[in-house]
Design an enzyme around this catalytic site. Sequence first.
Site, PDB file in Angstrom:
ATOM      1  CG  ASP A 224      -2.086   0.978   1.101  1.00 44.12           C
ATOM      2  OD1 ASP A 224      -3.085   0.701   0.415  1.00 44.12           O
ATOM      3  OD2 ASP A 224      -1.957   2.067   1.692  1.00 44.12           O
ATOM      4  CE1 TYR A 374      -5.509   6.666  -0.448  1.00 41.84           C
ATOM      5  CE2 TYR A 374      -5.261   7.065   1.901  1.00 41.84           C
ATOM      6  CZ  TYR A 374      -5.378   6.189   0.847  1.00 41.84           C
ATOM      7  OH  TYR A 374      -5.370   4.836   1.070  1.00 41.84           O
ATOM      8  CG  HIS A 430      -4.518  -3.885  -0.031  1.00 41.97           C
ATOM      9  ND1 HIS A 430      -3.751  -3.392  -1.067  1.00 41.97           N
ATOM     10  CD2 HIS A 430      -4.544  -2.907   0.910  1.00 41.97           C
ATOM     11  CE1 HIS A 430      -3.355  -2.166  -0.782  1.00 41.97           C
ATOM     12  NE2 HIS A 430      -3.810  -1.846   0.418  1.00 41.97           N
TER      13      HIS A 430
END
Length: 457
Positions: A224, A374, A430
């Site tokens: 990630d 982000y 993930h």
Amino acid sequence: MYIELAVALGLGVVVALVFLKKRRKSVLKAHDGWWGVGACPQGPEDDSIRPFRVETTSEEIEDLHRRLDQTRSFPSLEDSQFNYGFNSKYLEKVVSYWRNDFNWRKQVDKLNKYPHFKTKIEGIDIHYIHVKPKSLAEGTRAVPLMIVHGWPGSFYEFYGMIPLLTEPSSPDDITFEIICPSIPGYGFSEAPHKKGFDSVCAAHIFNKLMKRLGFNQYYVQGGDWGSLITTNMAQLEPNAVKGLHINFAPPSKGGLLIMLSILFGRRFPKLFGFTEHDVKRLFPTMEKLVVDRIRETGYLHIQATKPDTAGRGLNDSPVGLAAYILEKFSTWTDPEFKNLEDGGLERKFSLDDLLTNVMIYWTSGSIISSMRFYKENFSKGLNQPHAKLPVYVPTGVASFPNELTHSPKSWVTPKYYKLKTYTPMARGGHFAAMEEPQLLAEDVQNFVKIVEKREKK
């Protein structure tokens, strides 16, 4: 037939030219920053390293219980499972377990099983755990390895994998010394107080941390955001980072090779080195690379634009926070889990482990600052210097079949020039370190052995 042969030949020439294109080494640049409150003070920075322990209080637990008791439920649609998000019926079970059976004090003791530390770098406290092997065979040394988490995970994701690396069962395996930091703004690392803290800034700080700990050369691993941060670490300090291992490798930018493989890869899979799994994950292109990604990236658009707005509600409601985080542990582990009433969460994880990760966000109040990461990365555009620069250090990629974004080997090679291993993993998604710690640890072992020349490729 002749037309297809001519097309294949022409594509082959183009692909060869892409691979043979002159490669000029460039190193990513980063400058020291100041992410603390106010102006940067004069004088040298305090470089002391302080022991840290995770703690809790009766007041903290009582406040959590009060908020859990006062949550307002809302029914899910009939026959909706996890397709609309976290299923309310199953959420009631999670909340009940959290309120009546989950023992946070016990989990705090588990968190403290490894030594925690904090040190101030560029104005903010950096939290990390540092695990040294209990014993080493005579004449051997531990190999330093930094492992970096992502969102919405934490350093706790690695607790199942750490002993496999620091206390390997086979005498032929490498023994690692593990440094596992919290990304600034996540968990117990202080959040930046200034705008602009992106993956390159985090990488710069983590390279500084390794040097502060006395490591001149080391390996790094991540998934990630951790995969991007460790990639940036290798780009910034290629002489310090001996090897890079990642389990998330989305293409940083589109290129001619990727475009051609999307256009012709389904018809000529062998030309692009595509396996059956590659074809399954990539085609039909509109469905797999566009529609599916739109379905699963709503959170990204929110967090890359106005993270503080949605984050404020999550920071105030433990149930909302759990639903937001744990929904990702369902769908990102296996996309088919969205068709199950319980999201398949307990097929791969225990509620104790899932809620411990949530509690790290809740007790540290870090959900908003974690979401801001982000905004800081995407607000600068998709054509940042690190996206255009290749990685020159030896690299290993573990490709898990249920990963969010699938990257065939031919898509990875143009970015990572010294790709030593590319492993199609048997299972997993993930959150690989938490879901399949044994598989990931074995792949890390294999990669580092190759780089250290302890085993033939």
